[in-house]
Design a protein around this motif. Sequence first.
Motif, short mmCIF file in Angstrom:
data_model
loop_
_atom_site.label_atom_id
_atom_site.label_comp_id
_atom_site.label_asym_id
_atom_site.label_seq_id
_atom_site.Cartn_x
_atom_site.Cartn_y
_atom_site.Cartn_z
N ARG A 11 0.84 -1.20 0.00
CA ARG A 11 0.00 0.00 0.00
C ARG A 11 0.88 1.27 0.00
NH1 ARG A 11 -4.73 0.89 4.38
NH2 ARG A 11 -5.35 -1.07 3.44
N PRO A 12 0.67 2.17 -0.96
CA PRO A 12 1.47 3.39 -0.98
C PRO A 12 1.35 4.15 0.33
CG PRO A 12 0.23 3.16 -3.02
CD PRO A 12 -0.27 2.09 -2.09
N GLY A 13 2.48 4.60 0.84
CA GLY A 13 2.49 5.41 2.06
C GLY A 13 2.60 4.60 3.34
N ALA A 14 2.47 3.27 3.24
CA ALA A 14 2.44 2.46 4.47
C ALA A 14 3.83 2.24 5.07
CB ALA A 14 1.78 1.12 4.19
N ILE A 15 4.85 2.34 4.25
CA ILE A 15 6.21 2.04 4.73
C ILE A 15 7.00 3.34 4.88
CG2 ILE A 15 8.36 0.78 4.19
CD1 ILE A 15 6.06 -1.18 4.36
N ASP A 16 7.65 3.53 6.03
CA ASP A 16 8.49 4.71 6.21
C ASP A 16 9.82 4.50 5.48
OD1 ASP A 16 6.65 6.03 7.78
OD2 ASP A 16 7.35 5.03 9.61
N ILE A 17 10.14 5.43 4.61
CA ILE A 17 11.34 5.28 3.78
C ILE A 17 12.60 5.41 4.63
CG2 ILE A 17 12.69 6.33 1.90
CD1 ILE A 17 9.95 7.30 0.77
N GLU A 18 13.50 4.45 4.47
CA GLU A 18 14.83 4.56 5.11
C GLU A 18 15.86 4.56 4.00
OE1 GLU A 18 15.28 1.28 7.79
OE2 GLU A 18 13.47 1.87 8.88
N ALA A 19 16.56 5.66 3.88
CA ALA A 19 17.57 5.75 2.81
C ALA A 19 18.88 5.17 3.33
CB ALA A 19 17.75 7.19 2.39
N SER A 20 19.30 4.04 2.78
CA SER A 20 20.63 3.52 3.06
C SER A 20 21.14 2.95 1.75
CB SER A 20 20.59 2.44 4.15
OG SER A 20 19.85 1.35 3.73
N ALA A 21 22.32 3.38 1.35
CA ALA A 21 22.80 3.10 -0.01
C ALA A 21 23.00 1.61 -0.26
CB ALA A 21 24.08 3.86 -0.27
N GLY A 22 22.68 1.19 -1.48
CA GLY A 22 22.96 -0.17 -1.92
C GLY A 22 24.13 -0.16 -2.88
N ALA A 23 24.46 -1.33 -3.42
CA ALA A 23 25.64 -1.43 -4.29
C ALA A 23 25.36 -0.84 -5.68
CB ALA A 23 26.05 -2.90 -4.41
N GLY A 24 24.12 -0.87 -6.13
CA GLY A 24 23.74 -0.23 -7.39
C GLY A 24 24.37 -0.85 -8.64
N ALA A 25 24.68 -2.15 -8.61
CA ALA A 25 25.28 -2.80 -9.78
C ALA A 25 24.28 -2.82 -10.93
CB ALA A 25 25.69 -4.23 -9.41
N ARG A 26 24.75 -2.55 -12.14
CA ARG A 26 23.82 -2.45 -13.28
C ARG A 26 23.86 -3.70 -14.14
NH1 ARG A 26 23.86 3.18 -13.90
NH2 ARG A 26 22.73 3.09 -15.86
N GLU A 27 22.69 -4.06 -14.65
CA GLU A 27 22.62 -5.22 -15.55
C GLU A 27 21.50 -4.99 -16.56
OE1 GLU A 27 22.98 -8.99 -13.48
OE2 GLU A 27 21.81 -9.96 -15.06
N SER A 28 21.79 -5.22 -17.83
CA SER A 28 20.74 -5.10 -18.84
C SER A 28 20.00 -6.41 -18.95
CB SER A 28 21.35 -4.78 -20.21
OG SER A 28 21.91 -3.51 -20.16
N VAL A 29 18.70 -6.32 -19.14
CA VAL A 29 17.95 -7.57 -19.37
C VAL A 29 17.09 -7.42 -20.62
CG1 VAL A 29 17.80 -8.48 -17.02
CG2 VAL A 29 16.16 -6.78 -17.74
N GLU A 30 16.95 -8.52 -21.31
CA GLU A 30 16.11 -8.55 -22.51
C GLU A 30 14.64 -8.45 -22.09
OE1 GLU A 30 16.74 -9.15 -25.94
OE2 GLU A 30 18.70 -8.44 -25.25
N VAL A 31 13.86 -7.80 -22.91
CA VAL A 31 12.41 -7.82 -22.68
C VAL A 31 11.84 -8.94 -23.55
CG1 VAL A 31 10.26 -6.53 -22.84
CG2 VAL A 31 12.40 -5.34 -22.27
N PRO A 32 11.39 -10.03 -22.92
CA PRO A 32 10.86 -11.14 -23.73
C PRO A 32 9.68 -10.67 -24.59
CG PRO A 32 11.13 -11.78 -21.43
CD PRO A 32 11.31 -10.31 -21.49
N ALA A 33 9.60 -11.20 -25.79
CA ALA A 33 8.50 -10.81 -26.68
C ALA A 33 7.18 -11.25 -26.08
CB ALA A 33 8.69 -11.47 -28.04
N ALA A 34 6.21 -10.35 -26.12
CA ALA A 34 4.88 -10.69 -25.60
C ALA A 34 4.13 -11.46 -26.67
CB ALA A 34 4.13 -9.41 -25.25
N SER A 35 3.34 -12.42 -26.23
CA SER A 35 2.60 -13.19 -27.22
C SER A 35 1.12 -12.88 -27.14
CB SER A 35 2.83 -14.68 -26.97
OG SER A 35 2.44 -14.98 -25.66
N GLY A 36 0.54 -12.56 -28.27
CA GLY A 36 -0.91 -12.39 -28.36
C GLY A 36 -1.50 -11.36 -27.43
N ARG A 37 -0.82 -10.19 -27.27
CA ARG A 37 -1.40 -9.16 -26.39
C ARG A 37 -2.71 -8.66 -26.98
NH1 ARG A 37 -0.29 -10.44 -22.28
NH2 ARG A 37 -1.50 -8.65 -21.66
N GLN A 38 -3.64 -8.32 -26.10
CA GLN A 38 -4.93 -7.89 -26.60
C GLN A 38 -5.26 -6.44 -26.24
OE1 GLN A 38 -7.55 -10.89 -25.17
NE2 GLN A 38 -6.89 -12.36 -26.71
N ALA A 39 -4.31 -5.75 -25.59
CA ALA A 39 -4.55 -4.34 -25.28
C ALA A 39 -3.29 -3.54 -25.59
CB ALA A 39 -4.90 -4.19 -23.80
#
Length: 312
Positions: free
Chosen positions: A146-174
């Motif tokens: 639920r938006p707003g339910a968690i108090d934000i705690e800022a503590s830095a993470g490692a932030g490692a970057r990785e690209s991922v493929e977007v799998p092709a969607a099959s038979g989308r209807q919208a």
Amino acid sequence: MAEVLVLVDHVDGEIKKTTYELLTAAKALGSPSAVVVGGAGAADKLADGLTEHGADKIYAAETDSTDFLAPEVAVLESLIGSAAGVLISASANGKEVAGRLAVRTGSGLLSDVVGVTGDGVQHSIFGGAYTAEAKANTEHPVITVRPGAIDIEASAGAGARESVEVPAASGRQATVTGREPIQGGSRPELTEATVIVSGGRGVGSAEDFTVVEGLADSLGAAVGASRAAVDSGYYPPQFQVGQTGKSVSPQLYIALGISGAIQHRAGMQTSKTIVAVNKDEEAPIFEVADFGIVGDLFKVAPQLQDEVTKRK
Ligand code: FAD
């Protein structure tokens, strides 16, 4: 430590606050990995904010697909195998992604949670009167928060970057054919707002909702409405707070002319501070209010607005 996927909520190059809440909640389960699905360079723009708020990994899934939320579901599905769980905002789009993802992966779905611990999640039920604890019996549960339910705690993470493929969607209807901002103009979005001023049937007419808007604007707040106000045509339905409207948990919720029916409370009772203005001292809203003013909202709200404006 197990990886916990967090679907990044972003619009026009800006991270929504709910993403930081999700990253904070994810730390209770393991190592947060932020998943950015968007156009070219979207993850680059958001990387600093995500890292500062705890993302150990940032997955960049670049796509120009217009299939409605299909890339988000497909990317999360491709990454979920090794994850301890997936956290998604309990927004309209987030709920849509979560439902589809849970079905496609056979994962347990824990929806609209207000707390996440190493042992499970917490739901606020019966209009906020009880907190229920729940646990999924499947691997990598899908959890909407639920938006707003968690108090934000800022503590830095490692932030490692990785690209991922977007799998092709099959038979989308919208397909998304366009986006238009809803009424509300420069005001914050209801589920993102730190302060909300809501009006109920006591406001009496659509014209008089300017009293609610005036106080809201002085505070930089979003405007909400009870269902009675919406059903009476005083304010549009997308601003309804409650069981069949939006669930909100701002720092400050001001209820003007709202009686406090259980269905309204279900959507706002987890607000950090609640102020109620009602001319009926017996109104149930006072049972959940931290501060109550028994009086006519048309006298009290303008006075509040004047005081707020003077102090700016
Ligand atoms: P009322 O109950 O009519 O209260 C108006 C209040 O304004 C009164 O307390 C009155 O004393 C006060 N007032 C009047 N004039 C003034 C004045 N000048 N100054 C100060 N105070 C004044 N409701 C929701 O809000 N959200 C939901 O999502 C929702 N979902 C529902 C789902 C279901 C299945 C059902 C059955 C109901 C749902 N409801 C929902 C409706 C809910 O039960 C109440 O009817 C509704 O919340 C009442 O809205 P209200 O408090 O604005 O109106």
